[in-house]
Design an enzyme around this catalytic site. Structure first.
Site, PDB file in Angstrom:
ATOM      1  N   HIS A   1      28.395   5.896 -11.399  1.00 31.82           N
ATOM      2  CA  HIS A   1      27.557   4.706 -11.615  1.00 31.82           C
ATOM      3  C   HIS A   1      26.708   4.426 -10.367  1.00 31.82           C
ATOM      4  O   HIS A   1      25.536   4.127 -10.456  1.00 31.82           O
ATOM      5  CB  HIS A   1      28.464   3.525 -11.959  1.00 31.82           C
TER       6      HIS A   1
ATOM      7  N   ASN B   1      32.817  -2.913   2.237  1.00 32.02           N
ATOM      8  CA  ASN B   1      33.725  -1.903   1.686  1.00 32.02           C
ATOM      9  C   ASN B   1      33.387  -0.535   2.282  1.00 32.02           C
ATOM     10  O   ASN B   1      32.352   0.054   1.979  1.00 32.02           O
ATOM     11  CB  ASN B   1      33.568  -1.905   0.153  1.00 32.02           C
TER      12      ASN B   1
ATOM     13  N   GLY C   1      39.733   2.305  -5.291  1.00 28.32           N
ATOM     14  CA  GLY C   1      39.775   1.371  -6.425  1.00 28.32           C
ATOM     15  C   GLY C   1      40.460   1.958  -7.651  1.00 28.32           C
ATOM     16  O   GLY C   1      41.591   2.466  -7.590  1.00 28.32           O
ATOM     17  N   TYR C   2      39.762   1.916  -8.753  1.00 29.97           N
ATOM     18  CA  TYR C   2      40.324   2.335 -10.041  1.00 29.97           C
ATOM     19  C   TYR C   2      40.183   3.836 -10.288  1.00 29.97           C
ATOM     20  O   TYR C   2      40.550   4.321 -11.369  1.00 29.97           O
ATOM     21  CB  TYR C   2      39.642   1.556 -11.180  1.00 29.97           C
TER      22      TYR C   2
ATOM     23  N   ASP D   1      26.770  -4.184  -6.268  1.00 32.43           N
ATOM     24  CA  ASP D   1      27.879  -4.889  -6.901  1.00 32.43           C
ATOM     25  C   ASP D   1      28.331  -4.008  -8.054  1.00 32.43           C
ATOM     26  O   ASP D   1      27.510  -3.491  -8.818  1.00 32.43           O
ATOM     27  CB  ASP D   1      27.506  -6.278  -7.410  1.00 32.43           C
TER      28      ASP D   1
HETATM   29  P1  IMP Z   1      32.650  -5.445  -5.248  1.00 28.35           P
HETATM   30  O1  IMP Z   1      32.813  -5.112  -3.806  1.00 28.35           O
HETATM   31  O2  IMP Z   1      32.727  -6.874  -5.585  1.00 28.35           O
HETATM   32  O3  IMP Z   1      31.424  -4.782  -5.825  1.00 28.35           O
HETATM   33  O4  IMP Z   1      33.948  -4.832  -5.944  1.00 28.35           O
HETATM   34  C1  IMP Z   1      33.919  -3.702  -6.686  1.00 28.35           C
HETATM   35  C2  IMP Z   1      35.332  -3.340  -7.128  1.00 28.35           C
HETATM   36  O5  IMP Z   1      35.192  -2.569  -8.321  1.00 28.35           O
HETATM   37  C3  IMP Z   1      36.050  -2.452  -6.116  1.00 28.35           C
HETATM   38  O6  IMP Z   1      36.889  -3.172  -5.287  1.00 28.35           O
HETATM   39  C4  IMP Z   1      36.827  -1.525  -7.024  1.00 28.35           C
HETATM   40  O7  IMP Z   1      38.019  -2.114  -7.390  1.00 28.35           O
HETATM   41  C5  IMP Z   1      35.942  -1.402  -8.252  1.00 28.35           C
HETATM   42  N1  IMP Z   1      35.025  -0.241  -8.125  1.00 28.35           N
HETATM   43  C6  IMP Z   1      33.680  -0.260  -7.929  1.00 28.35           C
HETATM   44  N2  IMP Z   1      33.201   0.988  -7.822  1.00 28.35           N
HETATM   45  C7  IMP Z   1      34.254   1.803  -7.937  1.00 28.35           C
HETATM   46  C8  IMP Z   1      34.392   3.218  -7.870  1.00 28.35           C
HETATM   47  O8  IMP Z   1      33.436   3.990  -7.637  1.00 28.35           O
HETATM   48  N3  IMP Z   1      35.641   3.685  -8.037  1.00 28.35           N
HETATM   49  C9  IMP Z   1      36.719   2.883  -8.258  1.00 28.35           C
HETATM   50  N4  IMP Z   1      36.661   1.575  -8.283  1.00 28.35           N
HETATM   51  C10 IMP Z   1      35.424   1.024  -8.133  1.00 28.35           C
END
Ligand code: IMP
Length: 194
Positions: free
Chosen positions: A177, A9, A151-152, A69
Site C-alpha cells: 500500500h 515510526n 505491525g500486522y 497514515d
Molecule cells: P499510523 O502511524 O497511525 O499510520 O499507524 C499505522 C498502523 O497501521 C501501524 O502501527 C501498524 O499497526 C499498521 N500498519 C500500517 N502499515 C503497515 C504495514 O506496512 N505493515 C503492517 N502494519 C502496518
C-alpha cells in the site's frame, strides 16, 4: 532538495526512504535529530490524518513534508481497525497486543479478507497539500509467519505471492500500500514541485 518525512515510526522511515529515493533529493526525518511535535490523529479517515500530519509538520519545519497514515481494514469487522490500527488494543498498545486482539476478534469467522491502506500526503509550508492512496489486498491468518516488516505483517497473507508481508524481503516495498501511494506521488512530483 530536502524533503522532511513526518513520522515517528522508524519502520515506516526505513520503508519510505527505500521506496522514495530520488536523484537530487535528500529525505530528512527525526533520525537526523530534528524533533517534531506530536500531531493528534483525530481524523475519521486515513486522508484526514495524513493531511493533518503533513501540514502541521511542514509549517513547523518550514520544509516540504511527506506524511503517511496507514492501517489495516478487515472486511468482516466492517473495516476495523482502520484508522485505529496503531492503537487497536489501547492507546500505547504493542504490535503483539494489536495482533492478538485482531486474531481473537476473528475467531470463528470465515471471511478473512483484509486490505492495507496508505494515504501519503505531501504538504508545502505555504499550505498546499497533495494526497495519494495505495491499497494491497490479502487475508488474515491465525498463525504468524515471517520475521520482516512490522505491525500486522506476520498475519497478512497474500495468496498471489504465497507469503505474508512479513515473509517478504524486498517484495513488500514493490507491492505494498505504501509503495503504491508513493509511486503515485512520484508520478506527480515534478508537477507538484514546479
Ligand atoms: P499510523 O502511524 O497511525 O499510520 O499507524 C499505522 C498502523 O497501521 C501501524 O502501527 C501498524 O499497526 C499498521 N500498519 C500500517 N502499515 C503497515 C504495514 O506496512 N505493515 C503492517 N502494519 C502496518
Amino acid at each position: 532538495m530536502k524533503i522532511f518525512l513526518a513520522t515517528g515510526n522508524k519502520n515506516k522511515i526505513e520503508e519510505i526512504k527505500k521506496i522514495f529515493s530520488m536523484e537530487n533529493t535528500e529525505i530528512l526525518s527525526i533520525k537526523d535529530g530534528i524533533d517534531i511535535p506530536e500531531v493528534v490523529e483525530d481524523g475519521n479517515t486515513f486522508e484526514e490524518n495524513s493531511k493533518k500530519k503533513a501540514l502541521e509538520i511542514a509549517k513547523f519545519t518550514n520544509m516540504i513534508t511527506i506524511a503517511d497514515d496507514s492501517g489495516i481494514c478487515v472486511e468482516a469487522l466492517n473495516g476495523a481497525p482502520g484508522v485505529y490500527s496503531a492503537r487497536y488494543a489501547g492507546e500505547h498498545a504493542t504490535d503483539e497486543e494489536n495482533n492478538k486482539k485482531l486474531i481473537a476478534n476473528l475467531q470463528g469467522i470465515e471471511n478473512r479478507k483484509a486490505k492495507f491502506v496508505c494515504v501519503i500526503t505531501l504538504a508545502k509550508p505555504t499550505g498546499e497539500t497533495y494526497s495519494f492512496t495505495g491499497e494491497v489486498h490479502g487475508e488474515i491468518i491465525d498463525e504468524p509467519r515471517g520475521e520482516y516488516g512490522f505491525g500486522y505483517d506476520p498475519y497478512f497473507y497474500i495468496e498471489e505471492y504465497g507469503q505474508t508481508t512479513a515473509e517478504m524481503k524486498d517484495l513488500k516495498n514493490q507491492i505494498s500500500h505504501r509503495a503504491r501511494a508513493l509511486a503515485e506521488l512520484k508520478k506527480n512530483i515534478d508537477e507538484i514541485l514546479k
